[in-house]
Design a protein around this motif. Structure first.
Motif, PDB file in Angstrom:
ATOM      1  N   PRO A  65       0.856  -1.280   0.137  1.00  0.00           N
ATOM      2  CA  PRO A  65      -0.153   0.003  -0.120  1.00  0.00           C
ATOM      3  C   PRO A  65       0.910   1.323  -0.124  1.00  0.00           C
ATOM      4  O   PRO A  65       1.388   1.674   1.024  1.00  0.00           O
ATOM      5  CB  PRO A  65      -0.683  -0.264   1.167  1.00  0.00           C
ATOM      6  N   ILE A  66       0.964   1.941  -1.075  1.00  0.00           N
ATOM      7  CA  ILE A  66       1.889   3.116  -1.389  1.00  0.00           C
ATOM      8  C   ILE A  66       0.909   4.083  -1.884  1.00  0.00           C
ATOM      9  O   ILE A  66       0.305   3.936  -3.101  1.00  0.00           O
ATOM     10  CB  ILE A  66       2.965   2.695  -2.204  1.00  0.00           C
ATOM     11  N   GLY A  67       0.990   5.284  -1.620  1.00  0.00           N
ATOM     12  CA  GLY A  67       0.334   6.463  -2.174  1.00  0.00           C
ATOM     13  C   GLY A  67       0.832   6.984  -3.405  1.00  0.00           C
ATOM     14  O   GLY A  67       2.272   6.550  -3.671  1.00  0.00           O
ATOM     15  N   PRO A  68       0.384   7.537  -4.053  1.00  0.00           N
ATOM     16  CA  PRO A  68       0.672   8.307  -5.611  1.00  0.00           C
ATOM     17  C   PRO A  68       1.866   8.849  -5.634  1.00  0.00           C
ATOM     18  O   PRO A  68       2.932   8.630  -6.311  1.00  0.00           O
ATOM     19  CB  PRO A  68      -0.521   8.717  -6.243  1.00  0.00           C
ATOM     20  N   ASP A  69       2.141   9.957  -4.488  1.00  0.00           N
ATOM     21  CA  ASP A  69       3.238  10.586  -4.563  1.00  0.00           C
ATOM     22  C   ASP A  69       4.446   9.848  -3.983  1.00  0.00           C
ATOM     23  O   ASP A  69       5.532  10.043  -4.660  1.00  0.00           O
ATOM     24  CB  ASP A  69       3.032  11.883  -3.643  1.00  0.00           C
ATOM     25  N   ALA A  70       4.427   9.053  -3.033  1.00  0.00           N
ATOM     26  CA  ALA A  70       5.367   8.464  -2.479  1.00  0.00           C
ATOM     27  C   ALA A  70       5.797   7.133  -3.517  1.00  0.00           C
ATOM     28  O   ALA A  70       6.922   6.927  -3.786  1.00  0.00           O
ATOM     29  CB  ALA A  70       4.986   7.483  -1.190  1.00  0.00           C
ATOM     30  N   ALA A  71       4.825   6.880  -4.463  1.00  0.00           N
ATOM     31  CA  ALA A  71       5.133   5.927  -5.374  1.00  0.00           C
ATOM     32  C   ALA A  71       6.065   6.566  -6.508  1.00  0.00           C
ATOM     33  O   ALA A  71       6.807   5.776  -6.928  1.00  0.00           O
ATOM     34  CB  ALA A  71       3.777   5.408  -6.246  1.00  0.00           C
ATOM     35  N   HIS A  72       5.588   7.553  -6.962  1.00  0.00           N
ATOM     36  CA  HIS A  72       6.421   8.373  -7.839  1.00  0.00           C
ATOM     37  C   HIS A  72       7.708   8.638  -7.457  1.00  0.00           C
ATOM     38  O   HIS A  72       8.917   8.452  -8.302  1.00  0.00           O
ATOM     39  CB  HIS A  72       5.450   9.775  -8.255  1.00  0.00           C
ATOM     40  N   ALA A  73       8.002   9.042  -6.216  1.00  0.00           N
ATOM     41  CA  ALA A  73       9.333   9.396  -5.680  1.00  0.00           C
ATOM     42  C   ALA A  73      10.117   8.152  -5.433  1.00  0.00           C
ATOM     43  O   ALA A  73      11.402   8.252  -5.922  1.00  0.00           O
ATOM     44  CB  ALA A  73       9.210  10.126  -4.528  1.00  0.00           C
ATOM     45  N   SER A  74       9.510   7.202  -5.113  1.00  0.00           N
ATOM     46  CA  SER A  74      10.208   5.914  -4.894  1.00  0.00           C
ATOM     47  C   SER A  74      10.678   5.584  -6.186  1.00  0.00           C
ATOM     48  O   SER A  74      12.052   4.849  -6.423  1.00  0.00           O
ATOM     49  CB  SER A  74       9.196   4.920  -4.364  1.00  0.00           C
ATOM     50  N   LEU A  75       9.668   5.440  -7.240  1.00  0.00           N
ATOM     51  CA  LEU A  75      10.207   4.650  -8.487  1.00  0.00           C
ATOM     52  C   LEU A  75      11.301   5.581  -9.255  1.00  0.00           C
ATOM     53  O   LEU A  75      12.150   5.212  -9.801  1.00  0.00           O
ATOM     54  CB  LEU A  75       8.798   4.942  -9.448  1.00  0.00           C
ATOM     55  N   LYS A  76      11.310   6.865  -9.064  1.00  0.00           N
ATOM     56  CA  LYS A  76      12.311   7.619  -9.651  1.00  0.00           C
ATOM     57  C   LYS A  76      13.654   7.288  -8.924  1.00  0.00           C
ATOM     58  O   LYS A  76      14.754   7.026  -9.752  1.00  0.00           O
ATOM     59  CB  LYS A  76      11.995   9.268  -9.231  1.00  0.00           C
ATOM     60  N   SER A  77      13.503   7.110  -7.688  1.00  0.00           N
ATOM     61  CA  SER A  77      14.833   6.729  -6.977  1.00  0.00           C
ATOM     62  C   SER A  77      15.164   5.537  -7.194  1.00  0.00           C
ATOM     63  O   SER A  77      16.490   5.151  -7.484  1.00  0.00           O
ATOM     64  CB  SER A  77      14.607   6.902  -5.509  1.00  0.00           C
ATOM     65  N   ILE A  78      14.298   4.482  -7.471  1.00  0.00           N
ATOM     66  CA  ILE A  78      14.589   3.108  -7.784  1.00  0.00           C
ATOM     67  C   ILE A  78      15.541   3.153  -9.408  1.00  0.00           C
ATOM     68  O   ILE A  78      16.564   2.422  -9.530  1.00  0.00           O
ATOM     69  CB  ILE A  78      13.443   2.139  -8.006  1.00  0.00           C
ATOM     70  N   ALA A  79      14.744   3.877 -10.367  1.00  0.00           N
ATOM     71  CA  ALA A  79      15.134   3.855 -11.576  1.00  0.00           C
ATOM     72  C   ALA A  79      16.633   4.808 -11.686  1.00  0.00           C
ATOM     73  O   ALA A  79      17.406   4.313 -12.385  1.00  0.00           O
ATOM     74  CB  ALA A  79      14.396   4.811 -12.639  1.00  0.00           C
ATOM     75  N   ASP A  80      16.753   5.543 -10.896  1.00  0.00           N
ATOM     76  CA  ASP A  80      18.059   6.499 -10.771  1.00  0.00           C
ATOM     77  C   ASP A  80      19.061   5.579 -10.610  1.00  0.00           C
ATOM     78  O   ASP A  80      20.340   5.556 -11.017  1.00  0.00           O
ATOM     79  CB  ASP A  80      18.043   7.628  -9.856  1.00  0.00           C
ATOM     80  N   SER A  81      18.990   4.378  -9.613  1.00  0.00           N
ATOM     81  CA  SER A  81      20.192   3.606  -9.141  1.00  0.00           C
ATOM     82  C   SER A  81      20.231   2.325  -9.840  1.00  0.00           C
ATOM     83  O   SER A  81      20.962   1.563  -9.854  1.00  0.00           O
ATOM     84  CB  SER A  81      20.172   3.446  -7.607  1.00  0.00           C
ATOM     85  N   THR A  82      19.317   2.053 -11.004  1.00  0.00           N
ATOM     86  CA  THR A  82      19.463   0.711 -11.483  1.00  0.00           C
ATOM     87  C   THR A  82      19.354   1.047 -13.125  1.00  0.00           C
ATOM     88  O   THR A  82      20.267   0.958 -13.719  1.00  0.00           O
ATOM     89  CB  THR A  82      18.221  -0.017 -11.047  1.00  0.00           C
ATOM     90  N   PHE A  83      18.114   1.338 -13.685  1.00  0.00           N
ATOM     91  CA  PHE A  83      17.965   1.518 -14.737  1.00  0.00           C
ATOM     92  C   PHE A  83      18.785   2.726 -15.707  1.00  0.00           C
ATOM     93  O   PHE A  83      19.085   2.651 -16.832  1.00  0.00           O
ATOM     94  CB  PHE A  83      16.515   1.472 -15.455  1.00  0.00           C
ATOM     95  N   ASN A  84      18.793   3.683 -14.712  1.00  0.00           N
ATOM     96  CA  ASN A  84      19.836   4.841 -15.189  1.00  0.00           C
ATOM     97  C   ASN A  84      21.205   4.690 -15.173  1.00  0.00           C
ATOM     98  O   ASN A  84      22.091   5.669 -15.393  1.00  0.00           O
ATOM     99  CB  ASN A  84      19.233   6.081 -14.816  1.00  0.00           C
ATOM    100  N   ARG A  85      21.510   3.360 -14.874  1.00  0.00           N
ATOM    101  CA  ARG A  85      23.118   2.891 -14.598  1.00  0.00           C
ATOM    102  C   ARG A  85      23.640   2.003 -15.471  1.00  0.00           C
ATOM    103  O   ARG A  85      24.403   1.265 -15.285  1.00  0.00           O
ATOM    104  CB  ARG A  85      23.333   2.691 -13.153  1.00  0.00           C
TER     105      ARG A  85
END
Lengths: 410, 410
Positions: free
Chosen positions: A205-225
């Motif tokens: 259960p994750i809210g939309p803003d938290a989901a967006h921030a979390s996804l951005k952080s996840i992508a920056d450390s993985t798919f963007n590397r």
């Protein structure tokens, strides 16, 4: 607590999040007859967040989907492969909207609750008759079993040699949450997304803003590397779908501590996918990690690592299992951020080849043999005495890549 | 006046500047036995200016020579090929100094009047016994005839398939001035020099500061606008040697108008060399020009052109004669500078494939056949309505490049 060992590869069975169904079908967009329409539908309105290509030339589905996320009322992630619906003008936008409308009518939701992604060749109009029959067929085949999930993961692939899936279970405050994800490569892979599409699904259960921030952080450390060829695509999208449907004990929205635990587990899943993506880079024979330390900052270290990973001369040396370390050091030297040449040290697969600006006596033939024997090469580069460090993963550059990409459309 | 038509190719006879002698000999640095020591000596103290790689990892000869230019007392440009004397630590600097001292003793000048350049493999100490015998032999062979000049141009080559020379005569205020130049490629070619070495010689009377400014301007519009593989080398250097020895009528230092005329003629010579350098890129089969217009500024246009020229997906499409224009447009989209997608138009070899954001109906097979029939492809890209424009030249990316660079040292 997060258990990294529970991050499974695609060879292992995946437990799916609660409240979500998958389908993957073939509708003839791909001449090969392989699956080309993927549909992911949540049982109830779910949180959906997205991160997108930084390219200014963006495909119609990116423009459309980007305008809808993050949302708390998402229901569908619809993907076609074989055609990127990019650089297709006004008609392309109409086609993307038509796809959303059709899925919304089938599922019984608003078109604004449908996210659409496309991947494949640029500049050709979508064959809408095929696409529409595909959407109907995918809807008819929705299921919450692993077979449907794997079919869905197949259906987002283009030139990928294998499907890319990973999953993990994380226990937070006594609740088990599933994280189950898929992505596709395999050319136009560069930082800031790639021609990559990815979907991370979870029942946390994750809210939309938290989901967006979390996804951005996840992508920056993985798919963007990760990088295959440094070409940032027009279509890159990673979606996070969070149904918030937990086990029978029920749960309220994750606390910030809980979210941090969830994000760590999801990052492990995404990193696994990112590495699969590099390993499956077009024509890739070998896979290498550039680990930079001693830079002034982490972002400096990342820029240096990217520069090394992007050099065709470094990539071809990796292909040949050639410990031609001068190419690596010189690629660090033109990256931009300040380095300290006489404090620069390079270790390739455990062998120090260059130390504090001075070449070391090495058995080049032995090191070459070791590099050739491995599918992964690690270049560990210290560029000074600063605190900045970063890792970056890239594929090599082979004759097969050139052959493949010289013959792609004509 | 400047006569562009007088810029000759390497097939034609070159008139040499007055007051300068050349030599190119083989001393065994190259296992092939090809020429590997080049020497250029002026009869009297001359103006010598230099521009150098922007890489932070720089070879010892670059550090040394950079500290000596611009100068009005230069006498020698000494070059060895086959070994870059880069990443060679303290020993490398001592060897570069030894080379200068030996040449100074032979010529009868101060070591500070000797410029040294090296190119070849990185990270190996110079074989100084061979180098020193080569310097003696080059000195013994100095001559002011064309044969010596061509031997000198041969001796700076590494993996080049052919020597690169160009020359021109410019008449200013009734005086004829010669501009006679050489350069070498052919891998690690990227903007801000490349593994390229170049020497422009002239008998025009130009002061050291004017020579430096002029050379920088010439390099920015020519050598810094070409790319083979985007890898900026540790050794790039272009030197300008101006003897100031004019015809029998005598002449004082060029006026600013005269200098502008000279610079225009020298730029034409340098552009000819830059294009030869791209045409001879490692493994290059086809050569392409990216012409960008409509950007906000010239520097934005240049950044976009570079991004297109550097993309492996664009390069391989050029290799295959594949009018896969989506790759070109998308490479412009991630370059960084602002573009206007719905005012973006691409013309490949005269065929409009994408106009104001909309794909055009084209005969792809016919355009592909036309691309394949030419050794040069022109991509003319408008990215908006701004005044900025720039051209950039690059080689394609072939299986031969990959094969060659996978096998370079081991």
């Amino acid at each position: 607590m997060t258990d990294n060992a529970s991050t499974e590869t695609s060879d292992q069975p995946h437990v799916l999040p609660r409240g979500i169904r998958f389908a993957g079908v073939a509708c003839g967009i791909k001449a090969s007859g392989k699956r080309d329409v993927s549909m992911i539908v949540t049982d109830r309105p779910a949180v959906i967040a997205g991160v997108y290509t930084t390219n200014q030339i963006v495909a119609a589905p990116v423009v459309l989907t980007r305008s809808k996320t993050p949302t708390a009322s998402g229901r569908v992630v619809l993907t076609n492969s074989g055609n990127a619906n990019a650089c297709t003008g006004e008609e392309g936008m109409q086609n993307a909207q038509t796809m959303c409308q059709q899925a919304a009518d089938l599922v019984g939701c608003d078109p604004s609750d449908v996210m659409v992604m496309s991947t494949g060749v640029i500049g050709h109009p979508l064959p809408m008759e095929k696409v529409q029959s595909g959407i109907q067929s995918a809807f008819d085949n929705l299921s919450d079993d692993e077979e449907a999930y794997l079919a869905s993961a197949d259906a987002i692939c283009t030139t990928d040699q294998f499907r890319k899936t990973a999953s993990s279970t994380v226990t937070i405050d006594g609740h088990d949450y599933q994280i189950t994800a898929m992505c596709k490569g395999a050319g136009m892979i560069a930082p800031n997304m790639a021609t990559m599409l990815g979907v991370i699904t979870t029942d946390a259960p994750i809210g939309p803003d938290a989901a967006h921030a979390s996804l951005k952080s996840i992508a920056d450390s993985t798919f963007n590397r990760v990088s295959v060829d440094g070409h940032t695509s027009t279509n890159d999208t990673v979606m996070l779908v969070a149904t918030g449907l937990t086990d029978s004990k029920g749960a309220s929205e994750l606390s910030s501590d809980g979210l941090a635990l969830w994000q760590e587990a999801a990052s492990q899943v995404a990193l696994r996918l990112a590495k699969l993506l590099v390993a499956d880079g077009e024509g890739a024979a070998r896979f290498f990690e550039v680990r930079v330390s001693g830079a002034a900052s982490d972002s400096d270290a990342l820029q240096i690592a990217k520069s090394v990973a992007a050099s065709p001369l470094v990539k071809t040396a990796i292909t040949g299992g050639d410990p031609n370390w001068g190419r690596i050091v010189s690629a660090a030297g033109y990256a931009g951020p300040k380095i300290t040449p006489d404090r620069t040290t390079l270790v390739i697969d455990g062998v120090t080849v260059f130390e504090n600006g001075t070449p070391q006596k090495i058995d080049a033939a032995k090191l070459s043999a070791a590099m050739k024997a491995n599918s992964e090469v690690l270049a560990d580069l210290r560029v000074g005495d600063g605190p900045g460090k970063a890792s970056f993963w890239a594929s090599d550059l082979t004759e097969a890549y050139v052959r493949f990409n010289s013959l792609y459309t004509t």
